[in-house]
Design a protein around this motif. Structure first.
Motif, short mmCIF file in Angstrom:
data_model
loop_
_atom_site.label_atom_id
_atom_site.label_comp_id
_atom_site.label_asym_id
_atom_site.label_seq_id
_atom_site.Cartn_x
_atom_site.Cartn_y
_atom_site.Cartn_z
N ILE A 286 0.85 -1.21 0.00
CA ILE A 286 0.00 0.00 0.00
C ILE A 286 0.88 1.25 0.00
CG2 ILE A 286 -1.67 1.34 1.35
CD1 ILE A 286 -2.83 -1.32 2.33
N ASP A 287 1.89 1.25 0.84
CA ASP A 287 2.81 2.39 0.88
C ASP A 287 3.44 2.63 -0.48
OD1 ASP A 287 2.25 2.63 3.56
OD2 ASP A 287 4.20 1.89 4.25
N HIS B 215 1.15 4.31 -3.05
CA HIS B 215 0.75 5.69 -2.78
C HIS B 215 1.93 6.62 -2.47
CE1 HIS B 215 -3.50 4.78 -3.00
NE2 HIS B 215 -3.28 3.70 -2.26
N TYR C 170 2.55 11.00 5.95
CA TYR C 170 1.18 11.09 5.43
C TYR C 170 0.74 12.54 5.27
CZ TYR C 170 0.88 6.09 6.08
OH TYR C 170 1.11 4.74 5.97
N ARG D 112 -4.64 11.45 -2.19
CA ARG D 112 -3.74 10.31 -2.10
C ARG D 112 -3.65 9.81 -0.65
NH1 ARG D 112 0.62 8.56 -5.10
NH2 ARG D 112 -0.76 9.04 -6.85
N ARG D 113 -3.59 10.73 0.29
CA ARG D 113 -3.53 10.35 1.70
C ARG D 113 -4.79 9.59 2.10
NH1 ARG D 113 -2.52 14.95 3.70
NH2 ARG D 113 -4.62 15.62 4.25
N ALA E 242 -4.70 6.04 0.71
CA ALA E 242 -3.77 5.18 1.42
C ALA E 242 -4.33 4.77 2.78
CB ALA E 242 -2.43 5.90 1.59
N THR F 211 -5.42 0.98 4.05
CA THR F 211 -4.80 0.47 5.28
C THR F 211 -5.87 0.04 6.28
OG1 THR F 211 -2.87 1.89 4.98
CG2 THR F 211 -3.26 1.05 7.19
#
Length: 261
Positions: free
Chosen positions: A153-154, A157, A221, A228-229, A232, A236
């Motif tokens: 995931i990181d 993004h 973040y 985008r934040r 993500a 999560t």
């Protein structure tokens, strides 16, 4: 984005979600510094995640915090400790007013200070034989599979240096890179002695909501574009809920100690 923008806009969330520091670390600092009745100065105190632990041990504190919104929460958290004084401003511009301290500490804030000036500023603030304590809270994910999925995931993004970036198995008993860098800088400076580094380790569980709050308060973040934040964080959250509604980590507290010659 400035430090003030990164943290001040989420001061309440920062206070609620960020972990504190190990009691054993505070005891180690005080045993090393032997402050007696002398005041200590904290650099980049934030909302008081470390401050309260020292104030509750009866240490008079001057807390230097650059963001007024963080300082407001800090004052609230330390209101029951009359020997805590909060001074708003950056440490680089802070005026000690002739005061010198037996202990200076920085809890996850040292890297924000000007690397070309910080050792001079610390030396000027400490009395001869005064102690410096720098500490950080790295953490590692216990579930290796979950770590891998979070890392993906990181990657998608563009999140870097997230707190789930390492599995717990990747951490040894020795303190990590922050302490190593501080040690190397301090040795080059030459005005400090009795250098020590210690790592403390404890288990910590975050439920999904608290962990999302923790992530939202982090620079990694905060610097992302809003959309985008949110993407993500949403991915999560779904992943953590699918893994039982939270995440288990080993939280390290890495401590670097030195004293003025």
């Amino acid at each position: 984005m400035t430090r003030s923008k990164v943290f001040g806009e989420v001061a309440e969330l920062y206070d609620a979600a960020r972990p504190g520091y190990a009691d054993a670390l505070v005891s180690e600092v005080l045993a090393y510094a032997e402050p007696g009745g002398h005041a200590a100065v904290e650099v980049g105190a934030g909302t008081g995640k470390a401050t309260v632990s020292f104030a509750s041990r009866g240490i008079p504190l001057v807390c230097v915090e650059p963001d007024p919104r963080m300082a407001e929460v800090l004052r609230r958290n330390t209101a029951r400790y009359p020997d805590v004084r909060v001074e708003v401003g950056g440490f680089e511009e802070w005026e000690a007013g002739g005061r010198r301290f037996g202990l200076l500490f920085a809890a996850t804030s040292w890297h924000w200070l000007d690397p070309h000036r910080r050792w001079d500023l610390v030396h000027a603030a400490l009395e001869p034989g005064g102690a410096l304590a720098l500490f950080w809270n790295p953490q590692g994910v216990l579930d290796v599979e979950l770590h891998g999925e979070l890392a993906e995931i990181d990657r998608r993004h563009g999140v870097v240096n997230s707190p789930h970036g390492e599995p717990a198995s990747g951490y040894r008993d020795d303190p990590g890179s922050w302490c190593q860098e501080a040690d190397a800088e301090c040795r080059r400076d030459g005005r400090f002695t009795d250098l020590r580094s210690v790592r403390f380790r404890r288990a910590l569980h975050y439920d999904t909501d608290r962990y999302l709050g923790h992530l939202t308060s982090l620079t990694a973040y905060r610097v992302l574009p809003d959309e985008r934040r949110e993407q993500a964080l949403a991915e999560t959250a779904r992943l953590l809920d699918a893994h039982g509604g939270g995440i288990d980590v080993h939280l390290m507290s890495d401590l670097f100690l030195a004293r003025t010659v």
